[in-house]
Scaffold this active site. Sequence first.
Site, PDB file in Angstrom:
ATOM      1  N   HIS A   1      -2.886   3.152  -4.651  1.00 33.94           N
ATOM      2  CA  HIS A   1      -2.242   2.702  -3.409  1.00 33.94           C
ATOM      3  C   HIS A   1      -0.823   2.206  -3.703  1.00 33.94           C
ATOM      4  O   HIS A   1      -0.376   1.182  -3.181  1.00 33.94           O
ATOM      5  CB  HIS A   1      -3.067   1.615  -2.734  1.00 33.94           C
ATOM      6  CG  HIS A   1      -4.329   2.126  -2.092  1.00 33.94           C
ATOM      7  ND1 HIS A   1      -4.304   2.950  -0.989  1.00 33.94           N
ATOM      8  CD2 HIS A   1      -5.634   1.950  -2.407  1.00 33.94           C
ATOM      9  CE1 HIS A   1      -5.553   3.251  -0.645  1.00 33.94           C
ATOM     10  NE2 HIS A   1      -6.381   2.669  -1.493  1.00 33.94           N
TER      11      HIS A   1
ATOM     12  N   GLU B   1      -9.830   2.866  -4.933  1.00 35.20           N
ATOM     13  CA  GLU B   1      -9.441   4.232  -4.549  1.00 35.20           C
ATOM     14  C   GLU B   1      -8.289   4.784  -5.395  1.00 35.20           C
ATOM     15  O   GLU B   1      -7.410   5.471  -4.878  1.00 35.20           O
ATOM     16  CB  GLU B   1      -9.083   4.267  -3.059  1.00 35.20           C
ATOM     17  CG  GLU B   1     -10.260   3.944  -2.149  1.00 35.20           C
ATOM     18  CD  GLU B   1      -9.907   4.006  -0.681  1.00 35.20           C
ATOM     19  OE1 GLU B   1     -10.775   4.390   0.122  1.00 35.20           O
ATOM     20  OE2 GLU B   1      -8.765   3.644  -0.312  1.00 35.20           O
TER      21      GLU B   1
ATOM     22  N   ASP C   1       0.861  -1.180   0.000  1.00 36.37           N
ATOM     23  CA  ASP C   1       0.000   0.000   0.000  1.00 36.37           C
ATOM     24  C   ASP C   1       0.899   1.231   0.000  1.00 36.37           C
ATOM     25  O   ASP C   1       2.130   1.120  -0.072  1.00 36.37           O
ATOM     26  CB  ASP C   1      -0.952  -0.001   1.200  1.00 36.37           C
ATOM     27  CG  ASP C   1      -2.303   0.600   0.857  1.00 36.37           C
ATOM     28  OD1 ASP C   1      -2.344   1.788   0.471  1.00 36.37           O
ATOM     29  OD2 ASP C   1      -3.319  -0.101   0.964  1.00 36.37           O
TER      30      ASP C   1
END
Length: 746
Positions: free
Chosen positions: A240, A303, A173
């Site tokens: 990420h 995201e 991440d």
Amino acid sequence: MSLIPRPEELQQNSGSFKVDDGTPILIPANDAAARSSAQYLADLVEHTRGLHLNVVETTGENRGIVFQHNSKSAASHAESYTIDVTPQGIRIEASDDAGLFYGAVTLFQLLTPNSKHGEVNIPALHISDSPRFAWRGVMLDSARHFQSAEDVKKLLDQMAQHKLNVLHWHLTDDQGWRIEIKRYPELTRIGAWRTPPDAGHDGEPQRYGGFYTQDQIRDVVAYAAARHITVVPEIDMPGHAQAAVASYPQIGVTGKRPPVSVDWGVNPYLYNVDDATFQFIDNVLDEVMALFPSHYIHVGGDEAIKDQWKASPAIQAKLHALHLKDEDALQGWFIGRIGSYLAAHGRRLIGWDEILDGGVPADATVMSWRGTDGAIKAAKLGHDVVMSPAPDLYLDSLQSNLPDETAGRDPVRSLENVYRFNPVPSVLNAAQAAHVLGAQANAWTEHMPSMRHVQRAAFPRLDAFSEIVWSPTSSLDWKDFLARLSAQFQRYAMQNVDVADSAFAPVIQFDTNAALKSGKAEVTLSNQAGYGEIHYTTDGSAPDRQAPLYIKPFNVTWPSTIKAATYGSDGSVLAGTRTRVIDRTHLLTKMGMELSNCAGSDFRLHVQPMPDATSMTPVYAVNVFDTCQQYPAAPLDGIRSIHLEAVRLERNYALAHDIKLVVSRPHSTPYGEFVVHQDRCDGPVLAKAPLPNPASSARRFALNAALTAQHGEHTLCLIFTAPTDGPLYAIDSISLVPASTAKSSQ
């Protein structure tokens, strides 16, 4: 029978069978799987119950515990088993290895009905059991906070005991790259480490991180496999990706090297779409696939805000060359290319539900986290799905609103909330519902810096989760489940597993304003689950089972100290002692955790003072979008000042496009003020005090602000006007100070 998850079928018969140190576990000759499950049972029972059971190959003697593969068994479905207990012995049968193992797990629970040691009389019974779903998963986020390989194994131990069979391991991440890739050593030399905000102060480490060597990963995967758990790795892309880009800037969009992120939330760094970058990803996946034999490889896909892609001429040129309509479609192309590479190697892509936004390969499996809509859409399109919705199955959601709740995020998802969750949305027809492989509970660790935090967040909610993914819906019974938890709590204690008692914790309530006026308080006691015996004292002594049992509200004259604890019907402790002091000072004080957000924003986190410190306390409530908190119905007659205990926190939140929602208020002193408004956020100012210089003051500090004379009860809006590009502030406690007290303290 204190069995979790509840078996599909259980029939009790007359008689019993005693298991003691002389009881053998009998297995067929040359049956390695039977020996493995039998030895697992023997080791676990010796560790917890102190019973020594020897595993021996059978010679025709059946008086003992028999493990037997049987292709014609009633337990013919995958992972299913039967157990028969008679006065002559115990027999576990299954057609496959996993079923035999789960039979051993159930027998372990039958052998540990309480915390005692030594022999056990098991009632005669028949159990026939099989799982409701094939995917019964837990996701562990090791990227935001790193757990040791031994910590991961401890979680695997508990997963096995709950018949959970997939560990989704989140390994990369923005805040860390945790898997050794030999071809790209910078991923762990640089990407596995971050410099925390305010490093070296107040318990924050100078350098935070770590990674798993390939040997450690092989060991964890083998450990899981021995417990019939598949480890599914997640390598997040295209977003990420900040830790990866920090390691190799050429795979990013800007070509510049960012730091490994210290900010939770949505960071802007994405992989680019050059052929060289896909070669990099393919090479990484080659090493990942060599370590993880799982059919599924998780590629994230969530995201990925497209700002960098939109601003890059090279990315835009690629988008147009591919005749794609927008950046979401480019992500769909990106994920499709990765899916094709995995498919060519006999693997299958799984990703978060954003992968649907740009179109994905027909064989892609979708993990729905943005509520259940993604799963519904995916199932209707013919994709297999795994239900993993926020907040319902997010273990970092708070378990209660208790003042002593550990760190996490709102909204609360209680033990009962998890138990009531149905993994199959009612809007799906039978054909669509068949695409639901199962469900998964997610342990995101932004606010869980240690394995103790993870355990406290997971248990006992994983008990509830295990039942909804294993047991048939017809057998789900909330009150019966609660009755079975007492023995499970004792099993946790025997294995040194930290467990939250939030569902059973006594809540001590009374009307504080009425008590101030009358000198007495009418006290009610309750708990979230509505279960257990609550015993209490009013003199400050510890409440045991001889203390009064709460039946109805009672009155006390203050000053007084109320203590309460919750016990199971077997006498075991379900929730430790909670205390509430009733005197003038406490009646005029509220803890920050008791305050509520002002209208306009329901976002709320419970956080610890430092992002990477590992203590469990203290915990503070914050809203990163708006600092306004409410003290409702404050009794202001005779109050002349306000005493604030506050803390300065790191503003380490990447809010992406939501940054526009942050409320900024004007301040008249360099570092901002603490301001108290009457009734409304824009109401009259009743008190104000300047905030100290962050560079020269302690993280925790106190402020006193004179209050203009008021009468009656009013809502107080409590606001920090500090600059939004500086630290966050949170309230530890707020006290109303009467004129007499204020004068005597001067």
